[in-house]
Design a protein around this motif. Structure first.
Motif, PDB file in Angstrom:
ATOM      1  N   THR A 260       0.926  -1.075  -0.094  1.00 22.03           N
ATOM      2  CA  THR A 260      -0.097   0.036   0.019  1.00 22.03           C
ATOM      3  C   THR A 260       0.945   1.204   0.017  1.00 22.03           C
ATOM      4  O   THR A 260       0.493   2.381  -0.709  1.00 22.03           O
ATOM      5  CB  THR A 260      -1.109   0.072   1.364  1.00 22.03           C
ATOM      6  OG1 THR A 260      -0.304  -0.163   2.459  1.00 22.03           O
ATOM      7  CG2 THR A 260      -1.898  -1.129   1.004  1.00 22.03           C
TER       8      THR A 260
ATOM      9  N   MET B 290       1.760   1.798  -3.589  1.00 18.08           N
ATOM     10  CA  MET B 290       0.519   2.379  -4.477  1.00 18.08           C
ATOM     11  C   MET B 290       0.416   3.538  -4.246  1.00 18.08           C
ATOM     12  O   MET B 290      -0.009   4.410  -5.093  1.00 18.08           O
ATOM     13  CB  MET B 290      -0.573   1.649  -3.964  1.00 18.08           C
ATOM     14  CG  MET B 290      -0.897   0.042  -4.360  1.00 18.08           C
ATOM     15  SD  MET B 290      -2.344  -0.838  -3.519  1.00 18.08           S
ATOM     16  CE  MET B 290      -1.933  -2.397  -4.532  1.00 18.08           C
TER      17      MET B 290
ATOM     18  N   ILE C  20      -3.979   1.594 -10.856  1.00 13.43           N
ATOM     19  CA  ILE C  20      -3.375   0.348 -10.512  1.00 13.43           C
ATOM     20  C   ILE C  20      -4.417  -0.953 -10.490  1.00 13.43           C
ATOM     21  O   ILE C  20      -5.542  -0.587  -9.687  1.00 13.43           O
ATOM     22  CB  ILE C  20      -2.847   0.493  -9.152  1.00 13.43           C
ATOM     23  CG1 ILE C  20      -1.994   1.375  -9.215  1.00 13.43           C
ATOM     24  CG2 ILE C  20      -1.992  -0.837  -8.726  1.00 13.43           C
ATOM     25  CD1 ILE C  20      -1.492   2.157  -7.757  1.00 13.43           C
TER      26      ILE C  20
ATOM     27  N   PRO D 210      -5.122  -4.268  -8.974  1.00 11.82           N
ATOM     28  CA  PRO D 210      -4.606  -5.353  -8.263  1.00 11.82           C
ATOM     29  C   PRO D 210      -5.000  -6.685  -8.563  1.00 11.82           C
ATOM     30  O   PRO D 210      -6.161  -7.032  -8.928  1.00 11.82           O
ATOM     31  CB  PRO D 210      -5.295  -4.904  -6.837  1.00 11.82           C
ATOM     32  CG  PRO D 210      -6.403  -4.288  -7.163  1.00 11.82           C
ATOM     33  CD  PRO D 210      -6.390  -3.649  -8.323  1.00 11.82           C
TER      34      PRO D 210
ATOM     35  N   ASN E 124       8.182  -4.411  -5.816  1.00 13.55           N
ATOM     36  CA  ASN E 124       7.256  -3.745  -4.944  1.00 13.55           C
ATOM     37  C   ASN E 124       7.924  -2.863  -4.236  1.00 13.55           C
ATOM     38  O   ASN E 124       7.566  -2.469  -2.971  1.00 13.55           O
ATOM     39  CB  ASN E 124       6.776  -4.941  -4.316  1.00 13.55           C
ATOM     40  CG  ASN E 124       5.658  -4.406  -3.213  1.00 13.55           C
ATOM     41  OD1 ASN E 124       4.774  -3.622  -3.512  1.00 13.55           O
ATOM     42  ND2 ASN E 124       5.440  -5.232  -2.026  1.00 13.55           N
TER      43      ASN E 124
ATOM     44  N   MET F 279      -0.675  -5.135 -10.756  1.00 15.75           N
ATOM     45  CA  MET F 279       0.037  -5.464  -9.459  1.00 15.75           C
ATOM     46  C   MET F 279      -0.235  -6.495  -8.852  1.00 15.75           C
ATOM     47  O   MET F 279      -1.434  -6.933  -8.257  1.00 15.75           O
ATOM     48  CB  MET F 279       0.026  -4.118  -8.505  1.00 15.75           C
ATOM     49  CG  MET F 279       1.118  -4.081  -7.381  1.00 15.75           C
ATOM     50  SD  MET F 279       1.017  -2.525  -6.515  1.00 15.75           S
ATOM     51  CE  MET F 279       2.492  -2.197  -6.055  1.00 15.75           C
TER      52      MET F 279
ATOM     53  N   THR G 290      -2.119  -7.332  -2.254  1.00 13.64           N
ATOM     54  CA  THR G 290      -3.265  -7.011  -3.347  1.00 13.64           C
ATOM     55  C   THR G 290      -4.189  -8.433  -3.210  1.00 13.64           C
ATOM     56  O   THR G 290      -5.279  -8.179  -3.623  1.00 13.64           O
ATOM     57  CB  THR G 290      -2.521  -7.287  -4.658  1.00 13.64           C
ATOM     58  OG1 THR G 290      -1.779  -8.425  -4.779  1.00 13.64           O
ATOM     59  CG2 THR G 290      -1.633  -5.847  -5.046  1.00 13.64           C
TER      60      THR G 290
END
Lengths: 239, 239
Positions: B31, B34, B45, B47, B84, B101, B107
């Motif tokens: 997170t 993101m 994005i 997930p 990541n 992602m 995710t």
């Protein structure tokens, strides 16, 4: 030695219990009640995950030979002899009896924790004795908080923090998991006033609304027992 | 208003998400990353719970139109463009891109939390903005700690404690669950030195062993962003 804490029973599915010395904690009230029952002289306790299983087992063993006990939504189950209040489990009532016990959280967690190498039962009432027992094994230790209906319970976490801290004190080289570290930290902060913490917890509030304030007081007493209940051959007995 | 905290994703199965304003927390690192990616100007994005799903979706949308990113066991996935680490998601790399992602924890939790009425994404980097956003809804709030492989993660719990405390400050009548109370208590005790807490956490130790200490430093920065990512129509975008 690793000291790990499971915050909710749902975490159990991701964990290998073999090789571990485990304590199941359900302060309000199943494990506190089990300690009280063994201290009152019951022969053994058979934890039953469901009411149906308890009833069926009672028929198999002979209804007159067993005491059916446990709760659903906090209250005694219809047709059972006792509920889940530690105050009910006195010597005249349970001495030499085999108890078949089914509770919403504690007994079902015990059933799921059977693969553990050693499976013990803890509350505040016997915390010191259980910590000493777990440390004596020298193996990895896992403390399982039973929680309430799959969710986290503050009182169980506090007890896990006390146990983890006690074992850690005597074994400063032990590795603490994140859960264990948090439990120790929480107990340091809130452990001084257990009854107050219980009263503010969700489960505590619920039990008080049902009239079980005395059970909260009983469960908040520290080290009133030296008993370490362990699960052996399908039954919980004194170690 | 109720403020509740889910300590591990496994608790999700016992919870009705409808009607709730939810924030998913995976501080190390999904997170946090993101928020960084949206601030670097990525378009959106998507997930993806699995690598296979991300790869399939990349084919459907056209491999050249998307950036595949994510990790397994902390490292970039074979054939993917980015890992990541929030530090990888810079403007030259992701501006106007659609990111697909897939991470081990974050995710997949986002995918499971889709039934929430409002689903937002939080880390320390945008905690203040998310707390304000959640409080503005006036609905019940649920903070979901993504954890690590189904187990509890200290850094996510600390972030939940910060968020719960901020919302509670402005809404003192709100009811805190046991999990929320504990998170607030933990943040008060350990929140002053986030990087130290991260370094001592299990997930933090693991990431350092892989060479990602800089990511821990990045993720420990408080309120460096005002962005509130929300999940809408299958994509995460700025609210």
């Amino acid at each position: 030695m690793q000291i790990d804490v499971i915050l909710t029973p749902s975490e159990l599915s991701d964990i290998n219990l073999s090789g571990r010395w485990v304590a199941v904690i359900d302060v309000l009230r199943a494990t506190t009640t089990m300690v009280a029952a063994l201290d009152a002289g019951c022969r053994d306790i058979i934890p039953c995950p469901s009411v149906e299983e308890a009833t069926r087992l009672a028929e198999t063993l002979g209804r007159e030979n067993v005491t059916l006990c446990g709760e659903r939504e906090g209250n005694k189950i219809n047709g059972f002899d006792l509920g889940n209040s530690p105050l009910e489990f006195t010597e005249p009532v349970v001495k030499n009896k085999t108890l078949l016990m089914s509770t919403t959280n504690g007994t079902s967690v015990i059933s799921r924790a059977k693969p553990a190498t050693v499976l013990s039962i803890a509350g505040f009432s016997n915390a010191g004795a259980v910590a000493e027992f777990l440390a004596s094994g020298g193996s990895d230790i896992l403390l399982i908080c039973s929680g309430k209906l799959g969710r986290f319970s503050l009182e169980d976490m506090l007890c896990a923090g006390l146990l983890a801290g006690l074992v850690w004190e005597g074994n400063p080289e032990a590795i603490l998991s994140d859960g264990a570290r948090m439990a120790v930290s929480l107990y340091k902060k809130e452990g001084k006033s257990l009854l107050k913490a219980f009263k503010q917890s969700q489960h505590g509030e619920y039990l008080i609304s049902l009239g079980y304030l005395e059970d909260l007081k009983y469960a908040s007493q520290l080290d009133i027992s030296k008993t370490v209940p362990v699960f052996k051959d399908g039954r919980i007995v004194k170690s």
